[in-house]
Each structure stands twice: as C-alpha cells, then as structure tokens.
Write a protein that holds these residues in place. Structure first.
Motif, PDB file in Angstrom:
ATOM      1  N   ASP A 277     -79.278 -41.493 105.248  1.00 51.58           N
ATOM      2  CA  ASP A 277     -77.873 -41.213 105.550  1.00 51.58           C
ATOM      3  C   ASP A 277     -77.100 -41.085 104.241  1.00 51.58           C
ATOM      4  N   ARG A 278     -76.484 -39.906 104.025  1.00 50.77           N
ATOM      5  CA  ARG A 278     -75.551 -39.717 102.911  1.00 50.77           C
ATOM      6  C   ARG A 278     -74.171 -39.313 103.438  1.00 50.77           C
ATOM      7  N   ILE A 281     -71.925 -43.915 104.430  1.00 44.24           N
ATOM      8  CA  ILE A 281     -71.986 -45.062 103.530  1.00 44.24           C
ATOM      9  C   ILE A 281     -70.963 -44.860 102.413  1.00 44.24           C
ATOM     10  N   GLU A 283     -71.131 -45.386  99.230  1.00 45.40           N
ATOM     11  CA  GLU A 283     -71.675 -44.866  97.977  1.00 45.40           C
ATOM     12  C   GLU A 283     -72.440 -43.564  98.170  1.00 45.40           C
ATOM     13  N   ARG A 284     -71.999 -42.749  99.129  1.00 44.03           N
ATOM     14  CA  ARG A 284     -72.741 -41.534  99.474  1.00 44.03           C
ATOM     15  C   ARG A 284     -72.764 -40.501  98.348  1.00 44.03           C
ATOM     16  N   ALA A 289     -78.753 -44.134 102.276  1.00 42.56           N
ATOM     17  CA  ALA A 289     -79.191 -45.336 102.981  1.00 42.56           C
ATOM     18  C   ALA A 289     -80.357 -44.995 103.901  1.00 42.56           C
ATOM     19  N   ARG A 316     -74.305 -43.057 113.957  1.00 39.47           N
ATOM     20  CA  ARG A 316     -73.628 -43.580 112.765  1.00 39.47           C
ATOM     21  C   ARG A 316     -72.133 -43.256 112.801  1.00 39.47           C
ATOM     22  N   SER A 321     -75.251 -49.491 113.349  1.00 44.30           N
ATOM     23  CA  SER A 321     -75.872 -49.929 112.107  1.00 44.30           C
ATOM     24  C   SER A 321     -77.186 -49.215 111.842  1.00 44.30           C
ATOM     25  N   GLN A 322     -77.609 -49.232 110.574  1.00 47.34           N
ATOM     26  CA  GLN A 322     -78.913 -48.672 110.223  1.00 47.34           C
ATOM     27  C   GLN A 322     -80.025 -49.367 110.999  1.00 47.34           C
TER      28      GLN A 322
END
Length: 490
Positions: A277-278, A281, A283-284, A289, A316, A321-322
């Motif tokens: 996942d970008r 999150i 900090e993408r 993630a 998401r 959650s992941q």
C-alpha cells in the motif's frame, strides 16, 4: 400519478401503485419490501418456473403477482413507479411505455439506495467491471469481517441489496457488486468508495449499435458518481482511469490505482511477492506498507492478484488495518468454477492438470485465465453475446497446445483462430442444442485429452455464456468436472 421522487424508508407508500418487472431473486425482494412498506404492488414475469411458492406468499401479503407468457406486454394504466430487475433492456415494451407516460423507472439498486435508514445507513463499497466483480466483493467482505465489522456481500452476488438495507439489524458496511445492467437504472447512489476493475467487450447484445461499447463503459462509470472517499481504478486499463477523470465525485475523493507492477504514490501494487500500500499510509511518498504475500492468496494467477489489490484498496479507504486485509485474504475461499483445479493426472495417466474456470463467460475473463497457464489445451464456446475473440487469440496463441470448441457460437472462435493462429490444432464438437451439454462436454474432454501432453493444462475457460447447452455456468463446470473424473479415475 403519484410523485414518488421524494419517497424513502419512512415515506408514505400507501397510495403508491408500484409495478415490479421480473420475479427472480431481486424482483421478489423488491416486491416483498414494497408490499411491507404499504405500496400496492403488481409483480410481472413471463416465466412461472420456480416462482409459484413465492408468488403465493406475496399474494397472501396483498400483492398481485402475474406470471406467464404475455403478462409484461402492457404496463398497467395506474402505475406510479416501475421497478425493473437486472437485465431488462430499455427497448422492452414495458419500459418504452413507462418512458412515454413519464412513469419513473428504478432498478432494484436505486430502490435500495432510497430505502436506506437515514438514522443508520451503512456505507456502500461498490465494485463493478467486466470481470472479477464477485471475487473482489467476496474478498472485500472477508477483509471487513476480519476487522470485526458486520458486513455482507450484496447486490449482484449474495444477499439482494434491498434485503440488506431493510435488515432490522443494521450492517456496519456493505460490499456491493453491481453489474452494468443494475447501474443503468441507478441515478441517486453515492457510494463511499467504488472500483471499476476493467472494461472489455461483453453484453454487446444488450448494448447494440456503433455506440454499444461506449454505452456499456458509461454505465460502468456511473458507479463513481458521488463517491465520497476513493475511486479505485486499474492502472493497466486506461478506460477505468478515464471514467474516474470524468466522474462527478464529492470534494476530497481520491483516485487510487491498483497495479501488478511497482505502485506509485497513491496506489497499491506488487513489490516482488508482496502486495503493498502506497496510498493510505502517512509515509507514502518514501515507502510502502506490506498488506500480504502472494502465498496468502488462493491463487497467484494475475487476475486473482489484481482482484485482491482492488479489494484491499477499498478496504483501506474504509479504514481497515493491514492485519485485517491479510487475515481476510488468508481466510477467503473463492466460489466454485473459478480457476478450480479439478484433477492433476498421474504420470501414468498423462500428467495433465485439468482446471475449471467455467465462470469465464466473456473473452476478457477467458484471456485472464489463459495467461495463468502455459502450455494450454483450451476448451471454449457457448453464447458469445456479440463479443469477438481476435484480441484474445492474438495474445494467447503462443500458449495454445490446441483448442476444443463447442456450443452455439463455436464458429466465432474458430474463425478468430483461423485468422490469427492457423497452426494451432482445433477440434470442433458438433451439436449445441439445449440439453445436450453434458454429452458434448464428455466429448470435449476426451478430445482435449488427445491434444494434451504431459505437463500441459487443460483449461475450461469458455469465453461465452452457458445457456445454449447448460442451465448456467455452474452446470457447465460440473459437467466438465464429471467428465474429467470419469476420464482420469477410470
């Protein structure tokens, strides 16, 4: 004529005269709940097969149910609202008469959206596309449940959407599969998030003429209208991104791509054997993630991975959650007849794998399945619904050991093979009348065995609908499995 435009869950339906066209699963749900709300309901269906028990129940509750040939020829004079089941063409006499008289036409999905409880309306996470809808929605539902939410797969799969919104115990969220037919008759829906998985030729018998493909795509694109959070698109299918760009969405809604390659910022995709996942999150810009690994999926086939990524993007976007995404995918089991391995023969009996993807009912789905195997003996054919197979054959011809064709439109596929893969052996199974399917499939399996070599895959991915020779795609898949077991177990 009574104005029904403002009516919802708590409106006064007592004076409304509603006609429900089609008395299948969704038609019964619409008629049942409209009767419950107090409307005067007339349900119409040209076929009485398998519907008499439910008709009797509704009649006891006060509805007028008319089943049999000719009952849908004329719209009753006093109709205030026409609710159509999926698949009814705009050219049907009932719909033509409704438009001429100014009678509102709602699909079951439009009815369901209007009947949501304003005090506890569950958000909708909607999925459409030519292929992969059911698997994606079921994966999404599994993720939502893994997160502890009360969710259900509804719409074109699972629970009728009207039943879902009218459930006395409200759901937390709905994973909704929508076909182009359903979207065609939907105007006010505004999903929380929505995905168009792909757009390829299908149902061109329903969308005729030179603008048919554009009309089909436009109906798919309606799923994005009013989206609140995320419009999920397929980075490998520019048409899906175009539909996002043209959609009227809520302020702040994001476009989220999914890709089988390295994802850019604002996307989900693959890094080696990881689904990442970008998009969701903080900090993408600089990292991704991990959501799960390929081993967490039921199959590493490319289209299965794509479905998982689309489902994960919707989950998401909803805040899942992941860990719940991973757990949902690990616990997910696909329905039958979707790339299901029926048998892997021993070396003594040929060493061939037999795979049932009877759910591949159009060329795009069949090609996705073919690209998961090499080399392949391909079993195909049925009702092509106006689709063409030239692109499929051009793309997959290097994988084809041979082809076995059956069904009414087998010649359409044979012609594409002759044009683009003339060196590939083709065996045509003659016949194709309704009811002869199981016998024809036995001959097709025998023919496929004669073409296959050790290590090959014999793949049933018909690229066509099944109703020319079988009850449905499941009946076709069961016929294939039975013939394979007879061959390999004997």
């Amino acid at each position: 004529m009574r104005d029904v435009d403002g009516l919802g869950r708590h409106g006064d339906w007592a004076a409304v005269r509603a006609v429900v066209a089609g008395f299948g699963v969704s038609g019964f749900a619409a008629a049942d709940n409209l009767t419950h709300l107090g409307a005067s309901v007339t349900a119409l269906d040209e076929s009485a097969d398998g519907k008499l028990e439910k008709a009797t129940l509704l009649e006891v509750l006060g509805a007028d149910v008319r089943l049999g040939a000719g009952v849908t020829a004329t719209l009753p004079d006093d109709t205030d609202l026409l609710v159509v089941s999926p698949g009814w063409r705009p050219s049907a006499p009932l719909l033509v008469q409704a438009r001429e008289r100014g009678v509102p036409v709602w699909g079951e999905v439009e009815l369901a959206w209007r009947l949501r409880d304003p005090d506890s309306a569950a958000p909708w996470l909607a999925v459409t596309g030519t292929n992969g809808k059911t698997t994606t929605v079921q994966m999404l539902d599994s993720m939502l449940r893994a997160a502890g939410l009360r969710s259900v797969a509804a719409g074109n799969v699972g629970l009728p959407i009207v039943e879902a919104v009218m459930d006395p115990t409200p759901y937390d969220v709905l994973a909704v599969e929508l076909s182009s037919f359903q979207l065609h008759y939907t105007d006010s829906m505004a999903a929380e998030s929505a995905a168009v998985l792909n757009v390829a030729e299908d149902h061109l018998d329903w969308y005729p003429g030179p603008t048919g493909m554009a009309d089909y795509a436009a109906d798919k694109g309606r799923v994005y209208t009013g989206v609140q959070r995320a419009c999920v698109y397929n980075a490998a299918d520019p048409e899906t991104e175009r539909l996002v760009r043209e959609a009227e969405v809520a302020e702040g809604a994001r476009a989220i791509g999914f890709t089988l390659g390295m994802p850019g910022v604002g996307m989900v995709g693959l890094v080696d054997d990881l689904l990442v996942d970008r998009a969701f999150i903080p900090e993408r810009q600089s990292s991704a993630a991990e959501l799960c690994t390929l081993d967490d999926l039921p199959s590493p086939a490319p289209h299965v991975v794509a479905n998982a990524l689309a489902a994960a993007a919707l989950a998401r976007a909803h805040g899942i959650s992941q860990a719940a995404v991973r757990e949902g995918l690990r616990s997910f089991s696909p329905d039958g007849h979707r790339i299901a391995t029926v048998a892997v023969a021993s070396p003594e009996t040929g060493g061939v794998a037999w795979v049932d993807d009877s759910k591949a009912t159009n060329p795009h789905a069949a090609l996705s399945s073919l690209l998961a195997f090499d080399p392949v003996v391909w079993i195909a054919g049925g009702l092509a619904k106006g689709a063409r197979f030239d692109d499929l054959v051009r793309t997959a011809r290097s994988r084809l050991r041979g082809v076995v064709l059956l069904g009414r439109d087998r010649d359409v596929i044979a012609a594409a093979l002759a044009r683009h893969a003339p060196d590939v052996p083709v065996i045509v199974i003659e016949g194709g009348e309704t009811g002869s399917g199981h016998a024809a499939m036995e001959r097709a399996v025998t023919a496929a065995a004669s073409l296959a070599r050790p290590g090959d895959t014999v793949l049933l991915a018909p690229g066509c609908a099944s109703m020319d020779m079988f009850t449905d795609y499941a009946d076709r898949g069961e016929a294939f499995a039975g013939a394979v077991h007879t061959l390999t177990d004997g």
